[in-house]
Design an enzyme around this catalytic site. Sequence first.
Site, short mmCIF file in Angstrom:
data_model
loop_
_atom_site.label_atom_id
_atom_site.label_comp_id
_atom_site.label_asym_id
_atom_site.label_seq_id
_atom_site.Cartn_x
_atom_site.Cartn_y
_atom_site.Cartn_z
N LYS A 1 1.07 -1.08 0.15
CA LYS A 1 0.00 0.06 -0.06
C LYS A 1 0.88 1.24 -0.02
O LYS A 1 1.40 1.66 1.17
CB LYS A 1 -0.80 0.02 1.39
N GLU B 1 9.54 2.54 11.19
CA GLU B 1 10.51 3.60 10.99
C GLU B 1 9.93 4.92 10.98
O GLU B 1 9.15 5.15 9.99
CB GLU B 1 11.23 3.12 9.57
N CYS C 1 13.94 10.89 6.60
CA CYS C 1 14.07 10.54 7.80
C CYS C 1 15.54 10.85 8.52
O CYS C 1 15.55 10.83 9.56
CB CYS C 1 13.80 9.01 8.03
N GLU D 1 10.32 16.70 14.44
CA GLU D 1 10.78 16.68 13.03
C GLU D 1 10.05 17.64 12.01
O GLU D 1 8.65 17.56 12.21
CB GLU D 1 10.31 15.19 12.73
#
Length: 492
Positions: free
Chosen positions: A171, A246, A280, A383
Amino acid sequence: MDAKNLVGGTWSGPKARSLPIIDPATGKTIGKAPRSSAKDVAAAVDAAKQAQRAWGAVPAPRRGEILFKAARVMEGRKQELGRLVCSEMGKVKAEALGDVQEAIDMAYYMAAEGRRLFGQTTPSELPNKLCMTLREPVGVCGLITPWNFPVAIPSWKSLPALVAGNSVVIKPSEETGGCATAYVECLVEAGIPDGVVNLVHGTGEEAGAALVAHPDVPVISFTGSNATGRAVSQAAAPMLKHVHLELGGKNGIVVLDDADLEFAVRAILWSAYGTTGQRCTAGSRVIATRGIYDRLVERVAAGAEALKVGHGWTEGVEVGPLVRPAALKKVEHYVQVGLREDKARLVAGGKRARVPAALKGGFFHEPTVFADVTPSMRIAQEEIFGPVTALMRVDDLDEAIEVHNGTPYGLSGAIITRNLAHAMKAMRAFKTGIVYVHNGTIGAEVHLPFGGIKGTGNGHREAGIAGLDLFTEWKTVYVDYSGGLQRAQIDR
Ligand code: UN1
Protein backbone atom coordinates in the site's frame (compact mmCIF):
# COMPACT_ATOMS: atom_id res chain seq x y z
CA MET A 1 0.60 8.56 -15.35
CA ASP A 2 -2.32 6.88 -13.63
CA ALA A 3 -1.54 4.43 -10.87
CA LYS A 4 -2.94 0.92 -11.10
CA ASN A 5 -3.80 -1.76 -8.59
CA LEU A 6 -2.44 -5.25 -9.11
CA VAL A 7 -4.41 -8.07 -7.53
CA GLY A 8 -3.75 -11.71 -8.33
CA GLY A 9 -1.95 -10.77 -11.55
CA THR A 10 -4.71 -8.46 -12.86
CA TRP A 11 -4.07 -4.76 -13.28
CA SER A 12 -6.88 -2.25 -12.80
CA GLY A 13 -6.80 1.52 -13.10
CA PRO A 14 -8.68 4.16 -11.12
CA LYS A 15 -12.48 3.91 -11.21
CA ALA A 16 -15.11 6.29 -9.85
CA ARG A 17 -13.30 6.64 -6.53
CA SER A 18 -9.83 7.99 -7.15
CA LEU A 19 -7.10 10.14 -5.66
CA PRO A 20 -5.24 12.84 -7.62
CA ILE A 21 -1.50 12.60 -8.24
CA ILE A 22 0.03 16.07 -8.24
CA ASP A 23 3.32 17.43 -9.55
CA PRO A 24 4.68 19.39 -6.58
CA ALA A 25 6.77 21.61 -8.86
CA THR A 26 3.68 23.01 -10.61
CA GLY A 27 0.74 22.04 -8.40
CA LYS A 28 -0.88 20.45 -11.45
CA THR A 29 -2.70 17.14 -11.40
CA ILE A 30 -0.76 14.66 -13.51
CA GLY A 31 -2.64 11.45 -12.87
CA LYS A 32 -5.01 9.51 -10.66
CA ALA A 33 -4.71 6.56 -8.32
CA PRO A 34 -7.43 4.09 -7.38
CA ARG A 35 -8.96 4.85 -3.99
CA SER A 36 -9.20 1.28 -2.76
CA SER A 37 -11.60 0.08 -0.09
CA ALA A 38 -11.21 -2.55 2.62
CA LYS A 39 -12.84 -4.96 0.16
CA ASP A 40 -10.13 -4.32 -2.43
CA VAL A 41 -7.49 -4.89 0.24
CA ALA A 42 -9.16 -8.16 1.25
CA ALA A 43 -9.10 -9.34 -2.38
CA ALA A 44 -5.38 -8.57 -2.59
CA VAL A 45 -4.70 -10.41 0.67
CA ASP A 46 -6.67 -13.44 -0.59
CA ALA A 47 -4.66 -13.48 -3.81
CA ALA A 48 -1.42 -13.17 -1.85
CA LYS A 49 -2.40 -15.94 0.52
CA GLN A 50 -3.21 -18.31 -2.32
CA ALA A 51 -0.01 -17.55 -4.18
CA GLN A 52 2.32 -17.75 -1.20
CA ARG A 53 2.26 -21.51 -0.81
CA ALA A 54 3.68 -22.21 -4.28
CA TRP A 55 6.10 -19.27 -4.08
CA GLY A 56 7.39 -20.44 -0.69
CA ALA A 57 8.11 -23.84 -2.29
CA VAL A 58 10.21 -22.36 -5.11
CA PRO A 59 13.88 -22.90 -4.20
CA ALA A 60 15.25 -19.66 -2.78
CA PRO A 61 18.04 -19.39 -5.41
CA ARG A 62 15.35 -19.49 -8.12
CA ARG A 63 13.39 -16.77 -6.35
CA GLY A 64 16.63 -14.82 -6.26
CA GLU A 65 17.05 -15.20 -10.02
CA ILE A 66 13.74 -13.41 -10.57
CA LEU A 67 14.94 -10.54 -8.38
CA PHE A 68 18.14 -10.44 -10.42
CA LYS A 69 16.02 -10.03 -13.55
CA ALA A 70 14.03 -7.30 -11.81
CA ALA A 71 17.30 -5.44 -11.19
CA ARG A 72 18.06 -5.66 -14.92
CA VAL A 73 14.58 -4.46 -15.86
CA MET A 74 14.89 -1.48 -13.50
CA GLU A 75 18.30 -0.63 -14.96
CA GLY A 76 16.68 -0.49 -18.38
CA ARG A 77 13.94 1.81 -17.08
CA LYS A 78 16.10 3.89 -14.73
CA GLN A 79 15.71 7.25 -16.49
CA GLU A 80 11.96 6.82 -16.90
CA LEU A 81 11.49 5.78 -13.26
CA GLY A 82 13.70 8.63 -12.10
CA ARG A 83 11.65 11.13 -14.09
CA LEU A 84 8.50 9.73 -12.50
CA VAL A 85 9.99 10.09 -9.00
CA CYS A 86 10.79 13.73 -9.76
CA SER A 87 7.36 14.45 -11.20
CA GLU A 88 5.41 12.89 -8.31
CA MET A 89 7.42 14.03 -5.28
CA GLY A 90 9.80 16.65 -6.64
CA LYS A 91 13.31 15.50 -5.75
CA VAL A 92 16.13 16.62 -8.03
CA LYS A 93 17.36 14.53 -10.95
CA ALA A 94 20.52 13.10 -9.36
CA GLU A 95 18.60 12.08 -6.26
CA ALA A 96 15.62 10.73 -8.22
CA LEU A 97 17.98 8.50 -10.20
CA GLY A 98 19.68 7.59 -6.90
CA ASP A 99 16.30 6.52 -5.52
CA VAL A 100 15.90 4.10 -8.43
CA GLN A 101 19.53 2.98 -8.09
CA GLU A 102 18.86 2.09 -4.46
CA ALA A 103 16.10 -0.27 -5.61
CA ILE A 104 18.42 -1.77 -8.23
CA ASP A 105 21.10 -2.29 -5.57
CA MET A 106 18.58 -3.92 -3.27
CA ALA A 107 17.40 -6.23 -6.06
CA TYR A 108 20.94 -7.44 -6.81
CA TYR A 109 21.67 -7.78 -3.11
CA MET A 110 18.53 -9.74 -2.27
CA ALA A 111 18.89 -11.82 -5.46
CA ALA A 112 22.18 -13.11 -4.08
CA GLU A 113 20.59 -13.65 -0.69
CA GLY A 114 18.59 -16.42 -2.38
CA ARG A 115 21.79 -18.46 -2.30
CA ARG A 116 22.44 -17.69 1.35
CA LEU A 117 19.47 -17.18 3.68
CA PHE A 118 21.92 -18.60 6.19
CA GLY A 119 20.87 -20.34 9.35
CA GLN A 120 23.26 -21.79 11.91
CA THR A 121 24.55 -25.25 12.62
CA THR A 122 25.88 -25.83 16.09
CA PRO A 123 27.06 -28.75 18.21
CA SER A 124 24.66 -30.46 20.57
CA GLU A 125 25.35 -31.00 24.26
CA LEU A 126 24.61 -34.69 23.55
CA PRO A 127 26.53 -37.15 21.34
CA ASN A 128 25.27 -38.12 17.89
CA LYS A 129 22.95 -35.20 17.66
CA LEU A 130 22.97 -32.15 15.36
CA CYS A 131 21.34 -28.77 15.95
CA MET A 132 20.46 -26.16 13.34
CA THR A 133 18.27 -23.22 12.52
CA LEU A 134 16.34 -22.54 9.31
CA ARG A 135 14.57 -19.41 8.09
CA GLU A 136 10.93 -19.97 7.11
CA PRO A 137 8.66 -17.47 5.35
CA VAL A 138 5.94 -15.95 7.51
CA GLY A 139 3.16 -15.60 4.91
CA VAL A 140 1.52 -12.46 3.54
CA CYS A 141 3.42 -9.25 4.30
CA GLY A 142 1.62 -5.91 4.41
CA LEU A 143 3.97 -3.13 3.30
CA ILE A 144 3.01 0.50 3.81
CA THR A 145 5.49 2.77 2.07
CA PRO A 146 6.11 6.55 2.10
CA TRP A 147 6.48 9.06 -0.72
CA ASN A 148 9.98 10.36 0.05
CA PHE A 149 11.78 7.32 -1.41
CA PRO A 150 8.95 6.14 -3.66
CA VAL A 151 10.90 3.42 -5.46
CA ALA A 152 13.68 2.63 -2.97
CA ILE A 153 11.53 1.99 0.09
CA PRO A 154 9.03 -0.32 -1.66
CA SER A 155 12.14 -2.29 -2.71
CA TRP A 156 13.60 -2.29 0.82
CA LYS A 157 10.40 -3.81 2.11
CA SER A 158 9.30 -6.13 -0.70
CA LEU A 159 12.55 -7.72 -1.92
CA PRO A 160 13.71 -9.31 1.37
CA ALA A 161 10.14 -10.50 1.91
CA LEU A 162 10.03 -12.07 -1.55
CA VAL A 163 13.41 -13.78 -1.50
CA ALA A 164 12.45 -15.32 1.83
CA GLY A 165 9.35 -16.88 0.24
CA ASN A 166 6.60 -14.54 1.37
CA SER A 167 3.98 -12.88 -0.78
CA VAL A 168 3.29 -9.17 -0.37
CA VAL A 169 0.57 -6.55 -0.53
CA ILE A 170 2.02 -3.07 -1.01
CA LYS A 171 0.00 0.00 0.00
CA PRO A 172 2.10 2.91 -1.25
CA SER A 173 1.69 6.51 -0.28
CA GLU A 174 -1.13 8.16 -2.23
CA GLU A 175 1.24 10.91 -3.41
CA THR A 176 3.46 8.57 -5.42
CA GLY A 177 1.20 5.88 -6.84
CA GLY A 178 2.76 6.04 -10.30
CA CYS A 179 6.22 5.26 -8.91
CA ALA A 180 4.92 2.22 -7.05
CA THR A 181 3.07 1.07 -10.16
CA ALA A 182 6.21 1.31 -12.31
CA TYR A 183 8.27 -0.48 -9.66
CA VAL A 184 5.78 -3.36 -9.47
CA GLU A 185 5.65 -3.51 -13.28
CA CYS A 186 9.38 -4.24 -13.19
CA LEU A 187 8.83 -7.16 -10.81
CA VAL A 188 6.06 -8.52 -13.03
CA GLU A 189 8.22 -8.20 -16.13
CA ALA A 190 10.97 -10.09 -14.32
CA GLY A 191 8.63 -13.03 -13.85
CA ILE A 192 7.15 -12.77 -10.35
CA PRO A 193 4.18 -15.17 -10.43
CA ASP A 194 0.62 -13.82 -10.25
CA GLY A 195 -0.54 -13.03 -6.73
CA VAL A 196 2.93 -13.00 -5.18
CA VAL A 197 3.15 -9.21 -5.44
CA ASN A 198 -0.05 -7.22 -5.09
CA LEU A 199 -0.44 -3.47 -5.13
CA VAL A 200 -3.35 -1.58 -3.62
CA HIS A 201 -3.53 2.22 -3.70
CA GLY A 202 -5.58 4.29 -1.35
CA THR A 203 -5.50 6.33 1.80
CA GLY A 204 -3.87 5.25 5.02
CA GLU A 205 -7.13 5.57 6.92
CA GLU A 206 -8.94 3.26 4.52
CA ALA A 207 -6.62 0.90 2.62
CA GLY A 208 -3.66 1.07 5.03
CA ALA A 209 -5.80 0.47 8.10
CA ALA A 210 -7.57 -2.45 6.38
CA LEU A 211 -4.22 -4.08 5.64
CA VAL A 212 -3.02 -3.66 9.24
CA ALA A 213 -6.31 -5.06 10.58
CA HIS A 214 -6.49 -8.05 8.24
CA PRO A 215 -6.08 -11.32 10.17
CA ASP A 216 -4.30 -13.04 7.26
CA VAL A 217 -1.45 -10.53 7.19
CA PRO A 218 1.00 -11.58 9.93
CA VAL A 219 3.70 -9.03 9.02
CA ILE A 220 3.38 -5.26 8.75
CA SER A 221 6.22 -2.97 7.76
CA PHE A 222 5.48 0.74 8.00
CA THR A 223 7.53 3.87 7.33
CA GLY A 224 5.92 7.15 8.27
CA SER A 225 5.11 9.40 11.19
CA ASN A 226 5.53 8.53 14.84
CA ALA A 227 1.80 9.07 15.54
CA THR A 228 0.69 6.75 12.72
CA GLY A 229 3.34 4.22 13.71
CA ARG A 230 1.90 4.00 17.20
CA ALA A 231 -1.59 3.51 15.78
CA VAL A 232 -0.30 0.74 13.48
CA SER A 233 1.42 -0.94 16.40
CA GLN A 234 -1.69 -0.80 18.56
CA ALA A 235 -3.98 -2.14 15.83
CA ALA A 236 -1.61 -5.03 15.11
CA ALA A 237 -0.82 -5.97 18.71
CA PRO A 238 -3.91 -8.10 19.51
CA MET A 239 -3.05 -10.33 16.52
CA LEU A 240 0.61 -10.64 17.62
CA LYS A 241 1.87 -9.53 14.21
CA HIS A 242 5.49 -8.85 13.38
CA VAL A 243 5.49 -5.06 13.14
CA HIS A 244 8.38 -3.03 11.80
CA LEU A 245 8.22 0.74 12.23
CA GLU A 246 10.49 3.45 10.84
CA LEU A 247 9.27 6.73 12.23
CA GLY A 248 11.70 9.48 11.45
CA GLY A 249 14.48 11.34 13.14
CA LYS A 250 15.97 14.56 14.41
CA ASN A 251 19.44 13.81 13.19
CA GLY A 252 22.38 15.75 14.57
CA ILE A 253 25.74 16.55 12.98
CA VAL A 254 28.46 17.25 15.52
CA VAL A 255 31.26 19.48 14.24
CA LEU A 256 34.36 19.89 16.43
CA ASP A 257 36.85 22.78 16.36
CA ASP A 258 39.47 20.83 14.40
CA ALA A 259 37.09 19.97 11.51
CA ASP A 260 37.78 20.94 7.91
CA LEU A 261 35.35 23.86 7.69
CA GLU A 262 34.62 23.71 3.97
CA PHE A 263 34.04 19.97 4.12
CA ALA A 264 31.71 20.34 7.12
CA VAL A 265 29.67 22.98 5.28
CA ARG A 266 29.25 20.72 2.25
CA ALA A 267 28.24 17.75 4.41
CA ILE A 268 25.72 19.88 6.32
CA LEU A 269 24.14 21.37 3.19
CA TRP A 270 23.76 17.93 1.63
CA SER A 271 22.26 16.44 4.77
CA ALA A 272 19.94 19.34 5.55
CA TYR A 273 18.65 20.12 2.06
CA GLY A 274 18.98 16.86 0.11
CA THR A 275 15.45 15.71 -0.83
CA THR A 276 14.42 19.22 0.35
CA GLY A 277 14.97 18.01 3.92
CA GLN A 278 12.29 15.38 3.45
CA ARG A 279 14.35 12.45 4.64
CA CYS A 280 14.09 10.56 7.90
CA THR A 281 17.87 10.97 8.03
CA ALA A 282 17.91 14.71 7.24
CA GLY A 283 20.54 16.66 9.16
CA SER A 284 18.11 18.91 10.97
CA ARG A 285 20.49 19.83 13.81
CA VAL A 286 24.12 20.94 13.77
CA ILE A 287 25.98 20.89 17.08
CA ALA A 288 29.28 22.74 16.86
CA THR A 289 31.95 23.57 19.41
CA ARG A 290 32.76 27.18 20.24
CA GLY A 291 35.96 27.56 18.21
CA ILE A 292 34.29 26.79 14.88
CA TYR A 293 30.69 27.78 15.58
CA ASP A 294 30.63 31.37 14.30
CA ARG A 295 32.49 30.55 11.11
CA LEU A 296 30.20 27.57 10.54
CA VAL A 297 27.05 29.69 11.01
CA GLU A 298 28.30 32.20 8.48
CA ARG A 299 29.37 29.60 5.91
CA VAL A 300 26.27 27.38 6.26
CA ALA A 301 23.99 30.42 5.95
CA ALA A 302 25.85 31.59 2.83
CA GLY A 303 25.80 28.07 1.40
CA ALA A 304 22.06 27.68 2.01
CA GLU A 305 21.33 31.05 0.38
CA ALA A 306 23.37 30.02 -2.66
CA LEU A 307 21.53 26.74 -3.28
CA LYS A 308 19.52 26.77 -6.47
CA VAL A 309 15.83 26.04 -5.85
CA GLY A 310 13.60 25.00 -8.73
CA HIS A 311 12.21 22.18 -10.80
CA GLY A 312 14.00 18.99 -9.87
CA TRP A 313 14.62 17.93 -13.46
CA THR A 314 16.28 21.22 -14.44
CA GLU A 315 20.05 20.94 -14.73
CA GLY A 316 21.82 22.71 -11.88
CA VAL A 317 18.85 22.77 -9.51
CA GLU A 318 19.87 21.55 -6.05
CA VAL A 319 16.64 21.81 -4.06
CA GLY A 320 13.19 20.85 -5.36
CA PRO A 321 9.73 21.60 -3.95
CA LEU A 322 8.09 20.22 -0.82
CA VAL A 323 5.79 17.34 -1.62
CA ARG A 324 2.42 18.97 -0.92
CA PRO A 325 0.93 22.28 0.30
CA ALA A 326 0.52 20.79 3.79
CA ALA A 327 4.26 20.07 3.95
CA LEU A 328 5.01 23.63 2.86
CA LYS A 329 2.63 25.00 5.51
CA LYS A 330 4.31 22.84 8.14
CA VAL A 331 7.69 24.35 7.25
CA GLU A 332 6.23 27.87 7.37
CA HIS A 333 4.70 27.06 10.74
CA TYR A 334 8.05 25.91 12.13
CA VAL A 335 9.77 29.02 10.81
CA GLN A 336 7.28 31.02 12.89
CA VAL A 337 7.86 28.75 15.88
CA GLY A 338 11.60 29.31 15.48
CA LEU A 339 11.20 33.08 15.31
CA ARG A 340 8.40 33.69 17.80
CA GLU A 341 8.24 30.85 20.34
CA ASP A 342 11.84 29.78 20.27
CA LYS A 343 13.38 33.22 19.58
CA ALA A 344 16.15 31.66 17.53
CA ARG A 345 18.17 33.70 15.02
CA LEU A 346 17.12 33.24 11.38
CA VAL A 347 20.31 33.50 9.32
CA ALA A 348 19.16 32.16 5.94
CA GLY A 349 15.89 31.53 4.11
CA GLY A 350 12.63 31.60 6.04
CA LYS A 351 10.22 32.29 3.17
CA ARG A 352 8.64 30.67 0.16
CA ALA A 353 11.20 30.52 -2.60
CA ARG A 354 11.04 32.71 -5.70
CA VAL A 355 10.75 30.52 -8.76
CA PRO A 356 10.11 31.05 -12.49
CA ALA A 357 6.53 31.80 -13.55
CA ALA A 358 5.98 28.26 -14.86
CA LEU A 359 6.46 26.97 -11.31
CA LYS A 360 4.17 29.48 -9.58
CA GLY A 361 1.80 26.73 -8.47
CA GLY A 362 4.63 24.70 -6.90
CA PHE A 363 5.41 24.18 -3.23
CA PHE A 364 8.86 25.76 -2.91
CA HIS A 365 10.54 26.98 0.25
CA GLU A 366 13.95 28.51 0.75
CA PRO A 367 16.65 26.48 2.44
CA THR A 368 16.44 27.84 5.96
CA VAL A 369 19.01 28.10 8.76
CA PHE A 370 18.41 28.98 12.38
CA ALA A 371 21.41 29.82 14.55
CA ASP A 372 21.77 30.12 18.34
CA VAL A 373 19.21 27.40 18.84
CA THR A 374 19.16 25.80 22.29
CA PRO A 375 18.57 22.07 22.76
CA SER A 376 15.08 22.25 24.25
CA MET A 377 13.62 24.53 21.55
CA ARG A 378 10.86 22.97 19.47
CA ILE A 379 12.87 23.43 16.26
CA ALA A 380 15.63 21.35 17.88
CA GLN A 381 13.25 18.63 19.09
CA GLU A 382 10.47 18.12 16.53
CA GLU A 383 10.77 16.62 13.07
CA ILE A 384 10.01 19.36 10.52
CA PHE A 385 10.60 17.21 7.40
CA GLY A 386 11.57 20.18 5.31
CA PRO A 387 14.56 22.37 4.38
CA VAL A 388 15.27 23.74 7.85
CA THR A 389 18.28 23.15 10.05
CA ALA A 390 19.12 24.37 13.55
CA LEU A 391 22.65 25.31 14.61
CA MET A 392 23.65 25.00 18.25
CA ARG A 393 26.80 25.98 20.12
CA VAL A 394 28.41 23.72 22.76
CA ASP A 395 31.61 23.84 24.84
CA ASP A 396 33.13 20.44 24.15
CA LEU A 397 32.61 16.90 22.88
CA ASP A 398 30.88 15.72 26.05
CA GLU A 399 28.30 18.48 25.82
CA ALA A 400 27.93 17.82 22.09
CA ILE A 401 27.13 14.16 22.77
CA GLU A 402 24.61 15.09 25.44
CA VAL A 403 22.84 17.56 23.17
CA HIS A 404 23.05 15.12 20.28
CA ASN A 405 21.29 12.42 22.29
CA GLY A 406 18.69 14.74 23.81
CA THR A 407 15.76 14.23 21.42
CA PRO A 408 12.92 11.71 21.33
CA TYR A 409 14.40 10.17 18.13
CA GLY A 410 17.41 7.96 17.46
CA LEU A 411 17.87 7.32 13.74
CA SER A 412 21.23 8.69 12.65
CA GLY A 413 24.01 10.96 13.86
CA ALA A 414 27.26 12.24 12.43
CA ILE A 415 30.59 13.54 13.70
CA ILE A 416 33.05 15.66 11.75
CA THR A 417 36.49 15.93 13.32
CA ARG A 418 40.10 15.04 12.52
CA ASN A 419 40.58 13.58 15.99
CA LEU A 420 40.21 9.81 15.84
CA ALA A 421 39.71 9.37 19.57
CA HIS A 422 36.85 11.91 19.56
CA ALA A 423 35.26 10.23 16.54
CA MET A 424 35.47 6.81 18.21
CA LYS A 425 34.03 8.16 21.44
CA ALA A 426 31.07 9.72 19.61
CA MET A 427 30.55 6.56 17.56
CA ARG A 428 29.94 4.60 20.74
CA ALA A 429 28.09 7.31 22.65
CA PHE A 430 25.52 8.36 20.03
CA LYS A 431 22.10 6.92 20.85
CA THR A 432 21.19 6.21 17.24
CA GLY A 433 20.85 3.22 14.95
CA ILE A 434 23.27 4.71 12.40
CA VAL A 435 26.45 6.74 12.89
CA TYR A 436 28.43 8.54 10.21
CA VAL A 437 32.04 9.46 10.84
CA HIS A 438 33.33 12.30 8.68
CA ASN A 439 30.10 12.73 6.77
CA GLY A 440 26.59 14.11 7.15
CA THR A 441 23.63 12.02 8.27
CA ILE A 442 22.51 10.59 4.94
CA GLY A 443 23.97 7.93 2.71
CA ALA A 444 22.62 4.53 3.74
CA GLU A 445 23.77 1.53 1.68
CA VAL A 446 21.42 -1.39 1.12
CA HIS A 447 23.61 -4.17 2.52
CA LEU A 448 23.70 -2.63 5.98
CA PRO A 449 20.87 -2.44 8.48
CA PHE A 450 18.80 0.76 8.41
CA GLY A 451 16.73 1.91 11.37
CA GLY A 452 16.88 3.55 14.73
CA ILE A 453 16.13 3.51 18.40
CA LYS A 454 13.88 5.45 20.81
CA GLY A 455 11.02 7.23 18.96
CA THR A 456 12.38 6.15 15.58
CA GLY A 457 11.30 2.55 15.76
CA ASN A 458 10.55 -0.60 17.68
CA GLY A 459 13.80 -2.54 17.42
CA HIS A 460 13.57 -3.90 13.90
CA ARG A 461 15.82 -2.99 11.01
CA GLU A 462 15.30 -2.99 7.29
CA ALA A 463 17.95 -3.67 4.63
CA GLY A 464 21.08 -5.73 5.33
CA ILE A 465 20.86 -9.26 6.69
CA ALA A 466 18.95 -7.84 9.66
CA GLY A 467 16.21 -6.87 7.21
CA LEU A 468 15.38 -10.56 6.72
CA ASP A 469 14.43 -11.06 10.35
CA LEU A 470 11.05 -9.38 10.04
CA PHE A 471 10.13 -11.56 7.09
CA THR A 472 11.25 -14.92 8.45
CA GLU A 473 10.55 -17.14 11.40
CA TRP A 474 13.43 -19.06 12.88
CA LYS A 475 12.82 -22.79 12.96
CA THR A 476 15.09 -24.68 15.34
CA VAL A 477 15.78 -28.28 14.35
CA TYR A 478 17.32 -31.03 16.52
CA VAL A 479 18.37 -34.20 14.69
CA ASP A 480 19.17 -37.10 17.01
CA TYR A 481 20.91 -39.98 15.25
CA SER A 482 22.06 -41.79 18.40
CA GLY A 483 19.42 -44.47 18.02
CA GLY A 484 18.27 -44.00 21.62
CA LEU A 485 16.30 -41.54 23.66
CA GLN A 486 18.64 -38.79 24.81
CA ARG A 487 17.20 -36.23 27.17
CA ALA A 488 18.63 -32.69 27.10
CA GLN A 489 19.93 -31.46 30.45
CA ILE A 490 19.37 -34.91 32.03
CA ASP A 491 21.45 -37.48 30.10
CA ARG A 492 24.83 -35.78 30.40
C1 UN1 B 1 14.39 7.84 4.57
O1 UN1 B 1 14.68 9.01 4.72
O2 UN1 B 1 13.28 7.42 4.82
O3 UN1 B 1 20.67 7.30 3.33
C2 UN1 B 1 15.37 6.87 4.05
C3 UN1 B 1 19.63 7.85 3.23
C4 UN1 B 1 18.62 7.31 2.25
C5 UN1 B 1 17.51 6.61 2.91
C6 UN1 B 1 16.66 7.50 3.68
N1 UN1 B 1 19.28 6.44 1.31
O4 UN1 B 1 19.39 8.81 3.89
